[in-house]
Each structure stands twice: as structure tokens, then as C-alpha cells.
Design a protein around this motif. Structure first.
Motif, PDB file in Angstrom:
ATOM      1  N   ASP A 117      92.319  36.908  88.429  1.00 33.09           N
ATOM      2  CA  ASP A 117      90.922  36.957  87.907  1.00 33.09           C
ATOM      3  C   ASP A 117      90.295  35.611  88.380  1.00 33.09           C
ATOM      4  O   ASP A 117      90.792  34.593  88.099  1.00 33.09           O
ATOM      5  CB  ASP A 117      90.744  36.894  86.226  1.00 33.09           C
ATOM      6  N   TYR A 177      87.913  33.049  86.871  1.00 37.93           N
ATOM      7  CA  TYR A 177      87.563  32.326  85.622  1.00 37.93           C
ATOM      8  C   TYR A 177      87.339  30.735  85.641  1.00 37.93           C
ATOM      9  O   TYR A 177      87.753  30.133  86.358  1.00 37.93           O
ATOM     10  CB  TYR A 177      88.540  32.775  84.417  1.00 37.93           C
ATOM     11  N   LEU A 207      93.908  41.633  81.698  1.00 42.20           N
ATOM     12  CA  LEU A 207      93.914  40.424  82.208  1.00 42.20           C
ATOM     13  C   LEU A 207      94.858  40.389  83.529  1.00 42.20           C
ATOM     14  O   LEU A 207      95.953  41.284  83.515  1.00 42.20           O
ATOM     15  CB  LEU A 207      94.193  39.526  81.375  1.00 42.20           C
ATOM     16  N   VAL A 232      87.689  37.783  80.126  1.00 43.79           N
ATOM     17  CA  VAL A 232      88.382  37.141  81.455  1.00 43.79           C
ATOM     18  C   VAL A 232      88.092  35.585  81.757  1.00 43.79           C
ATOM     19  O   VAL A 232      88.716  35.088  82.376  1.00 43.79           O
ATOM     20  CB  VAL A 232      88.538  38.176  82.657  1.00 43.79           C
ATOM     21  N   THR A 233      87.050  35.414  81.307  1.00 41.38           N
ATOM     22  CA  THR A 233      86.435  33.977  81.327  1.00 41.38           C
ATOM     23  C   THR A 233      85.522  33.737  80.328  1.00 41.38           C
ATOM     24  O   THR A 233      85.163  34.470  79.557  1.00 41.38           O
ATOM     25  CB  THR A 233      85.605  33.973  82.714  1.00 41.38           C
ATOM     26  N   ASN A 273      82.217  40.311  82.203  1.00 38.00           N
ATOM     27  CA  ASN A 273      83.406  39.427  81.840  1.00 38.00           C
ATOM     28  C   ASN A 273      84.239  40.066  81.086  1.00 38.00           C
ATOM     29  O   ASN A 273      85.551  39.505  80.747  1.00 38.00           O
ATOM     30  CB  ASN A 273      82.811  38.084  81.260  1.00 38.00           C
ATOM     31  N   ARG A 318      88.977  32.771  77.534  1.00 40.70           N
ATOM     32  CA  ARG A 318      89.946  33.760  78.353  1.00 40.70           C
ATOM     33  C   ARG A 318      90.902  34.124  77.605  1.00 40.70           C
ATOM     34  O   ARG A 318      91.574  33.254  76.773  1.00 40.70           O
ATOM     35  CB  ARG A 318      90.314  32.947  79.672  1.00 40.70           C
TER      36      ARG A 318
END
Length: 399
Positions: free
Chosen positions: A94, A96, A90, A32-33, A85, A52
Motif C-alpha cells: 500500500d 501511505y 491492508l 490504509v493511509t 483510502n 493507518r
């Protein structure tokens, strides 16, 4: 013109091959990041970074160490220690961070983390090594989605662009090449080898640029080819440049006007397709009996009471009520052809002949598939060449 910059459709799907060691099926995970990957579960050495949106399919969760062990075909086994993370989906909400500075987040060329190819005719390999079979080529300046960026410059990264899926060396991607800088390098080049290298990069970057830059790149390459006794290449480049200079700006309905005058359309035995379509008897006389027919409900080219009909080398839309047929795809064999103005095209037609006939009608060019396109308000005709002769014409209906 951003929509027309690329002749290839880019897939945002990240793929990871099956693990080297068997693991039981687990749900797909998403990063997600931006998250660093390490060489071991202790995080001793950073070896790359996941961006991501990266998908992870082949992995183990080391419960005692609270670490993900990730298998990929293009790296050694790598580890994610920042497990928070990694999630099963997703979400727009989120939190990020931005991608590292070397990665481009979003620009007019692509909307997710990406870089660009920096050399001409970069081969996509089936496997992550230079001896593997090539499955396609990427033009200089092609946006490449990046979901895992390795720190080792000799590493390979997975790509999926259009129907081409494989691997390229990470050392050949970076910031988008600058056309003017390449032109300066070309002018300074003293050897034929360097002149050719920069001329090819300029030409390919032109195909990934707007029509004006593309036109200039083609004229420069024509100059290079002419100086090196490649007159046929120079002629094609100049004709393509003229086509880009004369792309229809306002009137995309000229092909429709020409059709009504029987100056544009599919032909059989030099008979131009009537406005309401060919009769079945005429098609069977020239093409033989119908090979197959059905109604594809997902085919946006079909209207009510219309059917997909196949005559071997020709695909038609059959109109069930008036019993006529419009050709939508035709291989250039036997007496099959196409007419543009006063020129009849067939399987002997060369790109040079086509470019001269289609000047002022051609709306775009795809150098990777050797295709040229003529558009109107409801469809685009694709003229595909193979071995320097017209191979196939297809009418693509807009959905």
C-alpha cells in the motif's frame, strides 16, 4: 532492555462498538493511509483523523454521495469522504503517508501509530465519560495505540492494553514525558500537592523506563515518602530500587542451583518439592484428592506423557510414567508455601519480607499486578501479592 520496559502487553486491535442505528452486516474495513474524518457527508468540518490500520466495523456506504458513514461509541457519527483510502485488507505494498506530526509512527516503545500517557494513574473507563466505572489504570508514559485521533481536546479514545479495554480522554496522551524535566518540576514545586503530583509521575514513568532510571525514580519517591511520614512506602521503594540494582546480569541459573540444594521451590508443610516432583500420596495427604486432570495439547509446559492435574488450590504437571507431580501454580492457603534460600514464604509474607529474601534473584517487577519475577533459562516464577501478602506463585514455562 526495551523488551522489559513495559509490564503490560499492548494489543494492536482497534475496536468499535455496535452502531447506534441498525445496519446490515458488512465486511470489516481498514484505513490504509491517514485519512481525515468529517462532521457530515459534505466534508464541512474536519473532526479527527484515522491512522493507518484503523478498523471500521460499523458503517454505511452512502452510494449516492460516495461517502462512508461511520458509527463509534465515543464520537458523533463521522464521515469519510476519501473512500479510496478505505479497503477490505491492508497490504505491505500500500502507498501511505506518514501520520500527523503529533502522532508517533514507530520508536523503541511501539511499532505502530501511538502516543503516551502524560499523567499518573490514568483510569481506563468502561464507557467514554468520567462517571463510568474504571476498569484499570495506566502508568505515566504508557504507549497507547492510536487509530483515530479526535481534534476536540475533550474527546475520548478507545484503548485495549493487555486485558483492559475501555476509553481514556485524549487530552491525557501526547509525547513521551521526559524524566529529567519532571525531576526539575519536582524540585521547583512549592506545595505538597505539586510535589506529590510530580513525584507520582516520576515514579510511574520510572516503571516504564530502563532499570537504572527506574531505580533513580524509586529512590526519589522514597525521599518524598520519607519526608511525608510514609516510612513503609519509603522502605518498599528503597528495597525495590536495591532489587533493580541487583538484577542478575549473567547467571539466571542460580534458582536451579538453589533448587538442587533444596533452597528454592514450592513447599507443602515446609517440605521443598523434590527434584523429580512430589509423589501422589504426599499431595493427596496435604491437598486432598485430584479435582480434575486432562492433557492440553497446546500447553507448551507439557512434554510427552505429561498431564494437567488440579488439586484445588494447586495446579501440577503430572508425569504419567514415573507417577510424580511438579507444581506449576499454587495459591498461598493452608500449608502451601515457597522457599527462597533460608526463608519460607506463605500467605503471611509481606512484600518487604519477600524483597529481602529474593534480593539478587528477582529479575523484574510489575507494579500494576503487584507481581515480582524470578527467572531461569526455561521458566519464570511469578510471585503475586494481594492486600500486602503473598497470594499466589506461578511457574510460567517458556514456549
Amino acid at each position: 532492555m526495551k523488551k522489559a520496559l513495559l509490564f503490560v502487553l499492548l494489543s494492536t486491535t482497534q475496536f468499535w462498538a455496535q452502531p447506534k442505528h441498525p445496519v446490515k452486516p458488512l465486511p470489516r474495513l481498514y484505513v490504509v493511509t491517514p485519512t481525515v474524518a468529517f462532521n457530515n457527508e459534505k466534508g464541512s468540518k474536519a473532526v479527527g483523523i484515522f491512522l493507518r490500520g484503523a478498523q471500521i466495523d460499523s458503517y454505511e456506504f452512502l452510494q449516492d454521495k460516495y461517502v462512508y458513514k461511520v458509527y463509534t461509541p465515543h464520537t458523533e457519527t463521522i464521515y469519510i469522504t476519501d473512500t479510496y483510502n478505505v479497503k477490505e485488507r491492508l497490504n505491505a505494498s500500500d502507498d501511505y503517508e506518514k501520520s500527523p506530526a503529533i502522532i508517533i509512527e514507530n520508536d523503541g516503545y511501539y511499532g505502530s501509530p501511538h502516543l503516551f500517557t502524560t499523567v499518573a494513574s490514568l483510569k481506563i473507563r468502561e464507557l467514554p465519560n468520567s462517571s463510568s466505572a474504571a476498569v484499570g489504570n495506566l502508568l505515566n508514559g504508557t504507549p497507547v495505540p492510536i487509530y483515530y485521533y479526535p481534534y476536540n481536546a475533550e474527546s475520548w479514545i478507545p484503548v485495549q492494553i493487555d486485558d483492559k479495554k475501555g476509553y481514556i480522554p485524549v487530552k491525557y496522551v501526547g509525547k513521551r514525558p521526559d524524566l529529567n524535566a519532571l525531576k526539575n518540576e519536582y524540585k521547583k514545586a512549592e506545595t505538597l500537592e505539586d510535589q506529590k503530583k510530580f513525584a507520582e509521575r516520576i515514579l510511574e514513568l520510572g516503571w516504564n523506563s530502563n532499570p537504572e532510571e527506574n531505580e533513580a525514580a524509586l529512590r526519589l519517591y522514597a525521599e518524598f515518602a520519607s519526608k511525608n511520614n510514609q516510612q513503609d512506602v519509603a522502605e518498599i521503594c528503597l528495597l525495590q530500587a536495591d532489587v533493580l540494582k541487583n538484577i542478575p546480569k549473567d547467571d539466571f541459573n542460580l534458582p536451579i542451583k538453589l533448587q538442587k540444594e533444596k533452597q528454592f521451590g514450592f513447599t507443602l508443610n515446609n517440605e521443598v518439592e523434590p527434584e523429580k516432583g512430589f509423589k501422589k500420596a504426599f499431595l493427596e495427604t496435604n491437598l486432598g484428592k485430584i479435582k480434575d486432570q486432562y492433557t492440553n495439547l497446546d500447553d507448551c509446559g507439557l512434554g510427552d506423557y505429561e498431564t494437567n492435574v488440579f488439586f484445588g488450590s494447586v495446579e501440577c504437571i503430572g508425569h504419567d510414567v514415573n507417577k510424580t507431580y511438579h507444581i506449576r501454580s499454587m495459591e498461598m492457603v493452608n500449608t502451601n508455601g515457597f522457599k527462597i534460600k533460608n526463608t519460607y514464604l506463605n500467605n503471611t509474607t509481606t512484600p518487604t519480607e519477600f524483597l529481602k529474601a529474593g534480593m539478587g534473584l528477582i529479575s523484574s517487577i510489575n507494579p500494576l499486578t503487584n507481581s515480582y519475577y524470578i527467572s531461569n533459562d526455561y521458566m519464570t516464577y511469578e510471585f503475586q501479592f494481594k492486600n500486602d501478602h503473598l497470594f499466589k506463585v506461578t511457574a510460567h514455562y517458556y514456549c
